[in-house]
Scaffold this motif. Structure first.
Motif, PDB file in Angstrom:
ATOM      1  N   LEU A   1      36.818  42.900  12.130  1.00 35.95           N
ATOM      2  CA  LEU A   1      35.540  43.204  12.762  1.00 35.95           C
ATOM      3  C   LEU A   1      35.614  42.940  14.265  1.00 35.95           C
ATOM      4  O   LEU A   1      35.058  43.675  15.077  1.00 35.95           O
ATOM      5  CB  LEU A   1      34.433  42.362  12.134  1.00 35.95           C
ATOM      6  N   ASN A   2      36.327  41.865  14.645  1.00 42.57           N
ATOM      7  CA  ASN A   2      36.519  41.519  16.053  1.00 42.57           C
ATOM      8  C   ASN A   2      38.016  41.496  16.346  1.00 42.57           C
ATOM      9  O   ASN A   2      38.761  40.728  15.730  1.00 42.57           O
ATOM     10  CB  ASN A   2      35.914  40.149  16.378  1.00 42.57           C
ATOM     11  N   ASP A   3      38.434  42.337  17.267  1.00 45.27           N
ATOM     12  CA  ASP A   3      39.839  42.439  17.663  1.00 45.27           C
ATOM     13  C   ASP A   3      39.850  42.715  19.163  1.00 45.27           C
ATOM     14  O   ASP A   3      39.481  43.803  19.602  1.00 45.27           O
ATOM     15  CB  ASP A   3      40.508  43.571  16.889  1.00 45.27           C
TER      16      ASP A   3
ATOM     17  N   LEU B   1      45.575  36.730  26.174  1.00 41.81           N
ATOM     18  CA  LEU B   1      45.767  36.553  24.738  1.00 41.81           C
ATOM     19  C   LEU B   1      45.164  37.736  23.987  1.00 41.81           C
ATOM     20  O   LEU B   1      44.107  38.237  24.350  1.00 41.81           O
ATOM     21  CB  LEU B   1      45.094  35.270  24.246  1.00 41.81           C
ATOM     22  N   SER B   2      45.849  38.149  22.919  1.00 45.09           N
ATOM     23  CA  SER B   2      45.289  39.121  21.989  1.00 45.09           C
ATOM     24  C   SER B   2      44.843  38.352  20.751  1.00 45.09           C
ATOM     25  O   SER B   2      45.638  37.651  20.128  1.00 45.09           O
ATOM     26  CB  SER B   2      46.329  40.174  21.616  1.00 45.09           C
ATOM     27  N   LEU B   3      43.556  38.470  20.418  1.00 45.34           N
ATOM     28  CA  LEU B   3      42.966  37.701  19.327  1.00 45.34           C
ATOM     29  C   LEU B   3      42.437  38.632  18.242  1.00 45.34           C
ATOM     30  O   LEU B   3      42.011  39.752  18.524  1.00 45.34           O
ATOM     31  CB  LEU B   3      41.814  36.827  19.833  1.00 45.34           C
ATOM     32  N   VAL B   4      42.436  38.132  17.010  1.00 43.05           N
ATOM     33  CA  VAL B   4      41.873  38.888  15.904  1.00 43.05           C
ATOM     34  C   VAL B   4      41.058  37.943  15.030  1.00 43.05           C
ATOM     35  O   VAL B   4      41.432  36.789  14.818  1.00 43.05           O
ATOM     36  CB  VAL B   4      42.989  39.581  15.081  1.00 43.05           C
ATOM     37  N   ASP B   5      39.928  38.440  14.598  1.00 38.30           N
ATOM     38  CA  ASP B   5      39.028  37.665  13.735  1.00 38.30           C
ATOM     39  C   ASP B   5      39.438  37.896  12.288  1.00 38.30           C
ATOM     40  O   ASP B   5      39.188  38.957  11.722  1.00 38.30           O
ATOM     41  CB  ASP B   5      37.588  38.114  13.967  1.00 38.30           C
ATOM     42  N   THR B   6      40.068  36.890  11.673  1.00 42.18           N
ATOM     43  CA  THR B   6      40.528  37.020  10.289  1.00 42.18           C
ATOM     44  C   THR B   6      39.461  36.601   9.289  1.00 42.18           C
ATOM     45  O   THR B   6      39.674  36.702   8.083  1.00 42.18           O
ATOM     46  CB  THR B   6      41.790  36.171  10.072  1.00 42.18           C
TER      47      THR B   6
END
Length: 267
Positions: free
Chosen positions: A58-60, A183-188
């Motif tokens: 949903l959030n990337d 930073l590359s972040l992902v909402d797991t």
């Protein structure tokens, strides 16, 4: 003359035979592949009526620097998990801290000057113009302090959500400009399921419909529910996009995983 004409006739016949053989080969290939083509003809369904699905976050997002400064420390590395609000990056902002002290001193001086002018104005010792200028200067210096404080608050980046680090793009002690990716972040914790189904399914498929997903990456089956149906039908493939969520535990699920969705009664 006769031998040349005969040679040309033989060449034409050879070309015709090659073209005829190529047509037979192509036709044979299409005939042998026909069952497979028919099996995949309906917007991604296979012979059992299953639909190909993919998990997305949903959030990337990519976190970038909002200040031009030297990185003091990056607290996470590739693959690390983090909580919402946790510090991710800190910058060396001693120059901004000194600038804040300077603007505060200027603001305090402007306040004292305004108070003095206001007392003199009560005694009719200064004109209205001078009083207005002192008040404007006080407001200006107060705004300068707020501006530096706002910039200083950007000297530490905190996690906007709970998730994991996809990629670290900078290093400790590196000087970066505003806008530099860090930073590359992902909402797991918020995983969505995306799939494309035949548009004729809209006669019975509604938001809230339940189905199962067989995840190939984990070799397990999870339950899911349709949450949104696309607003447009593809006129070429006669298909429509769906968005769903996993209703059970999402532990171990990662964006990019894929599998097959099975809807009750669809074969």
């Amino acid at each position: 003359m006769g031998s040349a004409a005969g040679g040309r006739s033989l060449m034409v016949a050879a070309v015709f035979r090659r073209r005829w053989m190529t047509s037979l080969l192509v036709g044979g290939c299409l005939l042998t592949q026909a069952p497979a083509l028919l099996a995949q003809s309906e917007a991604g369904t296979d012979q059992d009526g299953r639909i190909r699905v993919q998990l997305t976050a949903l959030n990337d997002l990519v976190v970038s620097s909002e200040v031009a400064a030297r990185i003091e420390r990056i607290f996470v590395r590739d693959g690390d998990a983090f909580r919402s609000g946790a510090p991710l990056v800190s910058f060396d902002c001693r120059t901004l801290e000194a600038q804040l002290e300077k603007t505060r001193a200027t603001r305090d001086g402007a306040r004292h000057h305004l108070e003095t002018v206001q007392r003199l104005a009560e005694l009719n010792s200064v004109g209205k113009l001078e009083a207005d200028q002192a008040e404007a200067k006080a407001r200006e210096t107060a705004a300068d302090v707020r501006m530096v404080q706002s910039t200083l608050a950007k000297c530490q980046i905190v996690a906007p959500f709970s998730g994991r680090v996809v990629q670290r793009m900078a290093s400790d002690h590196q000087f970066v400009n505003a806008g530099t990716p860090l930073l590359s972040l992902v909402d797991t914790s918020a995983i969505e399921v995306r799939l494309i189904v035949p548009s004729r399914w809209l006669s019975w498929l509604k938001a809230g419909a339940l189905f199962q997903i067989r995840l190939e990456d984990l070799d397990k089956t999870v339950e899911a529910k349709v949450t949104r149906i696309g607003a447009r039908i593809d006129p070429i493939s006669q298909s429509v996009a769906l968005v769903a969520v996993v209703t059970g535990s999402s532990a171990g699920l990662l964006p990019g995983m894929s599998g097959w969705a099975t809807f009750p009664g669809v074969r």
